[in-house]
Design an enzyme around this catalytic site. Sequence first.
Site, PDB file in Angstrom:
ATOM      1  NE  ARG A  92     -34.072   9.791  28.503  1.00  0.00           N
ATOM      2  CZ  ARG A  92     -35.169  10.463  28.716  1.00  0.00           C
ATOM      3  NH1 ARG A  92     -35.718  10.473  29.901  1.00  0.00           N
ATOM      4  NH2 ARG A  92     -35.745  11.138  27.755  1.00  0.00           N
ATOM      5  CG  ASP A 304     -38.888   2.209  37.120  1.00  0.00           C
ATOM      6  OD1 ASP A 304     -38.617   2.063  35.911  1.00  0.00           O
ATOM      7  OD2 ASP A 304     -38.797   3.304  37.703  1.00  0.00           O
ATOM      8  CB  VAL A 326     -44.057   2.355  30.351  1.00  0.00           C
ATOM      9  CG1 VAL A 326     -43.519   3.763  30.584  1.00  0.00           C
ATOM     10  CG2 VAL A 326     -45.312   2.127  31.181  1.00  0.00           C
ATOM     11  NE  ARG A 396     -28.481   5.593  36.420  1.00  0.00           N
ATOM     12  CZ  ARG A 396     -29.537   5.458  35.633  1.00  0.00           C
ATOM     13  NH1 ARG A 396     -29.549   4.549  34.692  1.00  0.00           N
ATOM     14  NH2 ARG A 396     -30.574   6.248  35.763  1.00  0.00           N
TER      15      ARG A 396
HETATM   16  C1  UD1 Z   1     -39.638   8.226  35.114  1.00  0.00           C
HETATM   17  C2  UD1 Z   1     -38.752   7.475  36.102  1.00  0.00           C
HETATM   18  C3  UD1 Z   1     -38.401   6.086  35.556  1.00  0.00           C
HETATM   19  C4  UD1 Z   1     -39.684   5.330  35.203  1.00  0.00           C
HETATM   20  C5  UD1 Z   1     -40.572   6.169  34.291  1.00  0.00           C
HETATM   21  C6  UD1 Z   1     -41.932   5.532  34.044  1.00  0.00           C
HETATM   22  C7  UD1 Z   1     -37.531   9.239  37.194  1.00  0.00           C
HETATM   23  C8  UD1 Z   1     -36.220   9.926  37.392  1.00  0.00           C
HETATM   24  N1  UD1 Z   1     -37.540   8.254  36.313  1.00  0.00           N
HETATM   25  O1  UD1 Z   1     -38.885   8.381  33.910  1.00  0.00           O
HETATM   26  O2  UD1 Z   1     -37.679   5.379  36.567  1.00  0.00           O
HETATM   27  O3  UD1 Z   1     -39.338   4.146  34.532  1.00  0.00           O
HETATM   28  O4  UD1 Z   1     -40.821   7.455  34.883  1.00  0.00           O
HETATM   29  O5  UD1 Z   1     -42.571   5.270  35.234  1.00  0.00           O
HETATM   30  O6  UD1 Z   1     -38.510   9.553  37.849  1.00  0.00           O
HETATM   31  N2  UD1 Z   1     -42.407  10.212  26.587  1.00  0.00           N
HETATM   32  C9  UD1 Z   1     -42.502  10.861  25.378  1.00  0.00           C
HETATM   33  N3  UD1 Z   1     -42.272  12.205  25.317  1.00  0.00           N
HETATM   34  C10 UD1 Z   1     -41.935  12.921  26.430  1.00  0.00           C
HETATM   35  C11 UD1 Z   1     -41.830  12.257  27.662  1.00  0.00           C
HETATM   36  C12 UD1 Z   1     -42.074  10.898  27.717  1.00  0.00           C
HETATM   37  O7  UD1 Z   1     -42.804  10.248  24.346  1.00  0.00           O
HETATM   38  O8  UD1 Z   1     -41.728  14.143  26.322  1.00  0.00           O
HETATM   39  C13 UD1 Z   1     -42.673   8.767  26.668  1.00  0.00           C
HETATM   40  C14 UD1 Z   1     -41.409   7.979  27.041  1.00  0.00           C
HETATM   41  O9  UD1 Z   1     -40.651   7.675  25.896  1.00  0.00           O
HETATM   42  C15 UD1 Z   1     -42.006   6.756  27.692  1.00  0.00           C
HETATM   43  C16 UD1 Z   1     -43.259   7.304  28.389  1.00  0.00           C
HETATM   44  O10 UD1 Z   1     -43.561   8.524  27.735  1.00  0.00           O
HETATM   45  O11 UD1 Z   1     -42.387   5.833  26.714  1.00  0.00           O
HETATM   46  C17 UD1 Z   1     -43.092   7.525  29.870  1.00  0.00           C
HETATM   47  O12 UD1 Z   1     -41.954   8.321  30.120  1.00  0.00           O
HETATM   48  P1  UD1 Z   1     -41.837   9.249  31.410  1.00  0.00           P
HETATM   49  O13 UD1 Z   1     -43.017   9.019  32.283  1.00  0.00           O
HETATM   50  O14 UD1 Z   1     -41.567  10.637  30.971  1.00  0.00           O
HETATM   51  O15 UD1 Z   1     -40.550   8.651  32.137  1.00  0.00           O
HETATM   52  P2  UD1 Z   1     -39.360   9.436  32.800  1.00  0.00           P
HETATM   53  O16 UD1 Z   1     -39.853  10.664  33.482  1.00  0.00           O
HETATM   54  O17 UD1 Z   1     -38.238   9.566  31.830  1.00  0.00           O
END
Ligand code: UD1
Length: 417
Positions: A92, A304, A326, A396
Amino acid sequence: MHKIVIKGGVPLKGEVRISGAKNAVLPLLFATLLSDGQSEICNVPALRDIDTAVALLNTLGATTERVGDCCQVNASAIQSIEAPYDLVRTMRASVLVLGPLLARCGHARVSLPGGCAIGARPIDQHLKGFEALGAKITLDHGYVEAHAERLRGAHIIFDMPTVGGTENLLMATALAEGESIIENAAREPEIVQLAEALISMGAKIEGAGTARIQIEGVSSLNPLKISVMPDRIEAGTFMIASAMTGGDILVRGAQQRDQEALLQKMAEAGVMIHPERDGLRVVGPEKLMPVDIRTSTFPGFPTDMQAQFMAMMAIADGTSRVSENVFENRFMHVCELQRLGADISIDGHSAQIHGVKQLLGAPVMATDLRASACLILAGLAADNTTEVSRIYHLDRGYERIEEKLAGLGACIERVLE
Ligand code: UD1
């Protein structure tokens, strides 16, 4: 396909060195797209997600070379602005090319990541941010298309702190025209490292690590040269391995300031942690005490580490509660822990864990990256043999985990299924 076979019950002893942080390297690799020179990132772990990121950079036209633990990227000639489905589907974090491509080329086409094992994980906040910067976003046959002649600075307020969203917008605003402010920004240490990297390239950024980041756009950036911070999630996983086996190990590279929430909870569980010059020494207690945790964004307890902490609570002396705040659907490790004799019940986004005296080795199946780590930890503490299959998830995000654990005395090997 490989599986990991563990004969549990050995207290871990010795020292382990933590590798570079996967979640820091990925945005740093994509940040190299912001400059047209030769960048170098060192302390890069050998992981499947890193291979995917490098394959994506190559697809875009960058040339890459791995020299030892360094990764050299030359993004002088970007020939494609498309992140194809096959790569985004397996990782992702590929959506992090949107910001750099849009800022540098004015155009990006990135496959929508779709659902994943730990919930829907939308990217609406990333897209809302790019729109605020003046980009025109369209959805076309499963792809997000973004266009902007030149991004213009804007005031962006995220609905929730998002790690990827904050990183994507940081990279885009670094080259936008004028000032941007990102509010309700995520505060993870990996974001701070990305901001430091961008600043070293010539970006003007203040406030990374707080909920309000201020960026003054510049017209070009220099190549990047940086060494990646240690992986706090890998470090936390080894700390729990020591705690669960009644071990005594020095986790070299573990940094107290990045781990406060986890360290406090481990101390509550009775684990002894001694800061040393180059890391943290972790001594497992005779009896683990039950502890409640609630995951949240940094500096809260990291999602995590939730699965690994739950494995530890499965053998604590009493009942604990784990709330996952989260991600939806991040309890898939529970069924597999139950196969090892854990007593866990789920109620919505909470799990109640009644500690048992002894986990019992069994064949189990990994469902995602951190779930794999949780099952390996459980196997280290269980009696008899545990076999963890589908370990491609593990590869991964954990570099040579079985070798590192074997170096601490664990009876563990990777075998062909
Ligand atoms: C990153 C980490 C992942 C970790 C997560 C939370 C990387 C590559 N991955 O993932 O290992 O588990 O942070 O600490 O750094 N959300 C929305 N809309 C958005 C973006 C996010 O609704 O546009 C929600 C997601 O569904 C989730 C929450 O916000 O529920 C947090 O997601 P996010 O912090 O964006 O995680 P990642 O960046 O995908």
